[in-house]
Scaffold this motif. Structure first.
Motif, PDB file in Angstrom:
ATOM      1  N   PRO A 164      26.025  49.312  40.474  1.00 16.71           N
ATOM      2  CA  PRO A 164      26.871  49.315  39.238  1.00 16.71           C
ATOM      3  C   PRO A 164      25.822  48.767  37.964  1.00 16.71           C
ATOM      4  N   ASP A 165      25.027  49.455  37.411  1.00 14.34           N
ATOM      5  CA  ASP A 165      24.074  49.304  36.298  1.00 14.34           C
ATOM      6  C   ASP A 165      24.784  49.260  34.951  1.00 14.34           C
ATOM      7  N   THR A 166      24.639  48.012  34.206  1.00 11.75           N
ATOM      8  CA  THR A 166      25.179  47.946  32.928  1.00 11.75           C
ATOM      9  C   THR A 166      24.303  48.687  31.861  1.00 11.75           C
ATOM     10  N   GLY A 167      23.284  48.976  32.062  1.00 13.40           N
ATOM     11  CA  GLY A 167      22.403  50.089  31.006  1.00 13.40           C
ATOM     12  C   GLY A 167      22.550  51.291  30.938  1.00 13.40           C
ATOM     13  N   TYR A 168      23.524  51.946  31.455  1.00  6.85           N
ATOM     14  CA  TYR A 168      24.181  53.361  31.226  1.00  6.85           C
ATOM     15  C   TYR A 168      25.239  53.310  30.943  1.00  6.85           C
ATOM     16  N   GLY A 169      25.510  54.531  30.081  1.00  3.91           N
ATOM     17  CA  GLY A 169      26.913  54.961  29.823  1.00  3.91           C
ATOM     18  C   GLY A 169      27.386  55.642  30.979  1.00  3.91           C
ATOM     19  N   TYR A 170      28.787  55.574  31.311  1.00  2.47           N
ATOM     20  CA  TYR A 170      29.585  56.245  32.426  1.00  2.47           C
ATOM     21  C   TYR A 170      30.360  57.442  32.102  1.00  2.47           C
ATOM     22  N   ILE A 171      30.353  58.496  32.875  1.00  2.00           N
ATOM     23  CA  ILE A 171      31.546  59.372  32.881  1.00  2.00           C
ATOM     24  C   ILE A 171      32.577  59.446  33.699  1.00  2.00           C
ATOM     25  N   GLN A 172      33.687  59.612  33.454  1.00  2.00           N
ATOM     26  CA  GLN A 172      34.577  59.807  34.667  1.00  2.00           C
ATOM     27  C   GLN A 172      35.306  61.069  34.545  1.00  2.00           C
ATOM     28  N   TYR A 173      35.439  61.805  35.846  1.00  2.00           N
ATOM     29  CA  TYR A 173      35.778  63.021  35.664  1.00  2.00           C
ATOM     30  C   TYR A 173      36.832  63.168  36.570  1.00  2.00           C
ATOM     31  N   VAL A 174      37.791  64.428  36.608  1.00  2.00           N
ATOM     32  CA  VAL A 174      39.079  64.692  37.294  1.00  2.00           C
ATOM     33  C   VAL A 174      38.788  65.880  38.381  1.00  2.00           C
ATOM     34  N   ASP A 175      39.756  66.113  39.147  1.00  2.00           N
ATOM     35  CA  ASP A 175      39.721  67.122  40.322  1.00  2.00           C
ATOM     36  C   ASP A 175      39.513  68.576  39.503  1.00  2.00           C
ATOM     37  N   GLU A 176      40.366  68.766  38.276  1.00  2.00           N
ATOM     38  CA  GLU A 176      40.265  69.985  37.644  1.00  2.00           C
ATOM     39  C   GLU A 176      38.824  70.408  37.502  1.00  2.00           C
ATOM     40  N   VAL A 177      38.443  71.700  37.757  1.00  2.00           N
ATOM     41  CA  VAL A 177      37.202  72.329  37.751  1.00  2.00           C
ATOM     42  C   VAL A 177      37.179  73.532  36.954  1.00  2.00           C
ATOM     43  N   LEU A 178      35.848  73.955  36.523  1.00  2.00           N
ATOM     44  CA  LEU A 178      35.647  75.252  35.827  1.00  2.00           C
ATOM     45  C   LEU A 178      35.907  76.299  36.828  1.00  2.00           C
ATOM     46  N   LYS A 179      36.733  77.389  36.059  1.00  2.00           N
ATOM     47  CA  LYS A 179      37.294  78.465  36.989  1.00  2.00           C
ATOM     48  C   LYS A 179      36.063  79.346  37.509  1.00  2.00           C
ATOM     49  N   THR A 180      34.967  79.240  37.052  1.00  2.00           N
ATOM     50  CA  THR A 180      33.893  79.916  37.931  1.00  2.00           C
ATOM     51  C   THR A 180      32.902  79.139  38.686  1.00  2.00           C
ATOM     52  N   ASP A 181      33.180  77.909  38.933  1.00  2.00           N
ATOM     53  CA  ASP A 181      32.251  76.954  39.601  1.00  2.00           C
ATOM     54  C   ASP A 181      33.246  75.690  40.050  1.00  2.00           C
ATOM     55  N   ASP A 182      33.402  75.520  41.020  1.00  2.00           N
ATOM     56  CA  ASP A 182      34.505  74.576  41.560  1.00  2.00           C
ATOM     57  C   ASP A 182      33.575  73.125  41.727  1.00  2.00           C
ATOM     58  N   SER A 183      32.231  73.350  41.466  1.00  2.00           N
ATOM     59  CA  SER A 183      31.684  71.896  41.626  1.00  2.00           C
ATOM     60  C   SER A 183      31.272  71.138  40.172  1.00  2.00           C
ATOM     61  N   ILE A 184      31.860  71.872  39.055  1.00  2.00           N
ATOM     62  CA  ILE A 184      31.740  71.402  37.622  1.00  2.00           C
ATOM     63  C   ILE A 184      33.023  71.025  37.421  1.00  2.00           C
ATOM     64  N   HIS A 185      33.411  69.655  37.012  1.00  2.00           N
ATOM     65  CA  HIS A 185      34.457  69.026  36.721  1.00  2.00           C
ATOM     66  C   HIS A 185      34.761  68.689  35.544  1.00  2.00           C
ATOM     67  N   LYS A 186      36.153  68.678  35.152  1.00  2.00           N
ATOM     68  CA  LYS A 186      36.602  68.307  33.868  1.00  2.00           C
ATOM     69  C   LYS A 186      36.209  67.001  33.458  1.00  2.00           C
ATOM     70  N   VAL A 187      35.782  66.577  32.309  1.00  7.77           N
ATOM     71  CA  VAL A 187      35.453  65.270  31.881  1.00  7.77           C
ATOM     72  C   VAL A 187      36.876  64.677  31.457  1.00  7.77           C
ATOM     73  N   LYS A 188      37.069  63.250  32.145  1.00  7.89           N
ATOM     74  CA  LYS A 188      38.283  62.481  31.311  1.00  7.89           C
ATOM     75  C   LYS A 188      37.855  61.536  30.387  1.00  7.89           C
ATOM     76  N   THR A 189      36.766  60.624  30.686  1.00  9.01           N
ATOM     77  CA  THR A 189      36.479  59.869  29.446  1.00  9.01           C
ATOM     78  C   THR A 189      35.112  59.629  29.673  1.00  9.01           C
ATOM     79  N   PHE A 190      34.467  59.106  28.494  1.00  9.08           N
ATOM     80  CA  PHE A 190      33.160  58.527  28.280  1.00  9.08           C
ATOM     81  C   PHE A 190      33.397  57.134  28.182  1.00  9.08           C
ATOM     82  N   THR A 191      32.435  56.332  28.397  1.00  6.25           N
ATOM     83  CA  THR A 191      32.467  54.677  28.417  1.00  6.25           C
ATOM     84  C   THR A 191      30.821  54.377  28.229  1.00  6.25           C
ATOM     85  N   GLU A 192      30.875  53.715  26.959  1.00  6.07           N
ATOM     86  CA  GLU A 192      29.523  53.008  26.649  1.00  6.07           C
ATOM     87  C   GLU A 192      29.156  52.260  27.866  1.00  6.07           C
TER      88      GLU A 192
END
Length: 363
Positions: free
Chosen positions: A152-180
């Motif tokens: 749990p590093d406080t020196g980095y920003g964080y990206i939250q992602y959801v189950d929805e994926v890119l149509k052509t690549d199911d390992s690339i996920h839709k981003v939900k939120t960015f947190t500083e």
């Protein structure tokens, strides 16, 4: 190698947290912190040579560092160096680079990356970039790399992602939120949830997608750099950019585009990434002796009854340390910094105090 692959390496930062080794006139991207024979920017450039043709790699930097770029990357041509007249954060430099590359090749797919990160697993990094560039070439999307966190590093920003994926690549996920950068309690909850990643600040998109995003979310800046289409790669480019930057808002690409766009995706990745933001990150990655001392270089440093120290001194100097534990000891250009490792986050404040007292003499 795909001729449409382009890289935009951002190399304009000052790196004040690494003072006194990193200074305004010679910042951290031009330094070999680990004694491996390559500076951070040289290592970054070499990585992208495996992804892009050499003529497709562009460096965006402050105009005061152009000569350093030419010295450390002699294969780079003048037109591949994008010189910023003033610092205006990441959105303007990405708008500039993307617009210039789009003029050269409208079908370009661009990876944007800082010049001062380290990558332990080069093969894994290249695979992640190439996978993302392939996805970006066939989808109207903005992709970022998210690093799977191991603490749990406080020196980095964080990206939250959801189950929805890119149509052509199911390992690339839709981003939900960015947190500083969060506090420790929030960072711990992020790690526990399992759907948060560290924000590495590495972006992949087609030239069309990012310029479309600028047009929608930052139209004034888009218009400014679009006006340069008749000047890019000509003798008038420098003069145009000098005027353009005076009109630009000081804003990051995260605030300007990534947190607003609805077509942002993330590829969860794990390739031994570090942004080298502090001396602690250097200490973490450096080789250590049996009592936890990381000494770079180690030829003429003698340590007695000392442990868990980060020591970075010129190779020609004899340094003797005794009874020192959990300290940072750094010397460069006859300036010595000694501080507890627990207090190293205050280096930026120390630099400010030094500047206030002595001006730019030691900065």
């Amino acid at each position: 190698m795909n001729k449409n692959n382009y890289a935009l390496i951002m190399a304009g930062g000052v790196g004040s947290r690494f003072w006194p080794v990193s200074r305004t006139g010679f910042p951290k991207q031009f330094i070999d912190f680990f004694g491996v024979g390559k500076t951070l920017i040289q290592s970054t450039y070499d990585r992208f040579l495996q992804i892009c043709p050499p003529e497709n790699i562009f460096i965006v930097t402050n105009e005061i560092y152009v000569d350093l770029i030419k010295e450390q990357l002699p294969a780079i041509k003048e037109d591949q160096i994008l010189a910023e007249p003033i610092m205006r954060n990441t959105a303007p430099c990405i708008a500039y680079g993307s617009m210039k590359i789009a003029k050269i090749n409208p079908n370009a797919v661009i990876v944007v990356a800082p010049s001062d990160h380290t990558i332990a697993n080069q093969k894994g990094f290249i695979q992640a970039i190439e996978q993302s560039m392939e996805a970006a070439s066939t989808n109207d999307c903005l992709i970022t790399l998210g690093i799977k966190p191991n603490r749990p590093d406080t020196g980095y920003g964080y990206i939250q992602y959801v189950d929805e994926v890119l149509k052509t690549d199911d390992s690339i996920h839709k981003v939900k939120t960015f947190t500083e950068k969060p506090n420790l309690e929030l960072a711990q909850s992020f790690i526990k949830s399992g759907d948060f990643l560290w924000n590495a600040g590495i972006f992949i998109w087609s030239a069309k997608a990012i310029n479309k995003a600028f047009e929608k979310h930052l139209p004034d800046m888009h218009e400014i750099f679009q006006q340069g289409n008749s000047f890019y790669s000509t003798a008038n480019e420098v003069e145009f950019i000098a005027n353009a930057y005076l009109q630009c808002t000081n804003i990051s690409i995260d605030f300007a585009i990534m947190e607003k766009a609805d077509n942002v995706y993330v590829l969860p990745s794990d390739f031994g990434w570090s942004d080298l933001g502090t001396w602690a990150s250097i200490y973490e990655m450096a080789e250590k002796d049996y009592v936890g001392n990381a000494v770079i270089p180690s030829d003429q440093v003698m340590m007695f009854d000392s442990s868990n120290c980060m020591v970075n001194v010129p190779g020609e100097k004899l340094v003797i340390l005794q009874s020192l534990h959990n300290y940072i000891v750094v010397e460069s250009n006859n300036t010595l910094l000694i501080c507890p490792r627990s207090e190293e986050q205050n280096v930026k404040n120390i630099v400010a105090d030094v500047k206030a007292k002595f001006g730019n003499k030691f900065i």
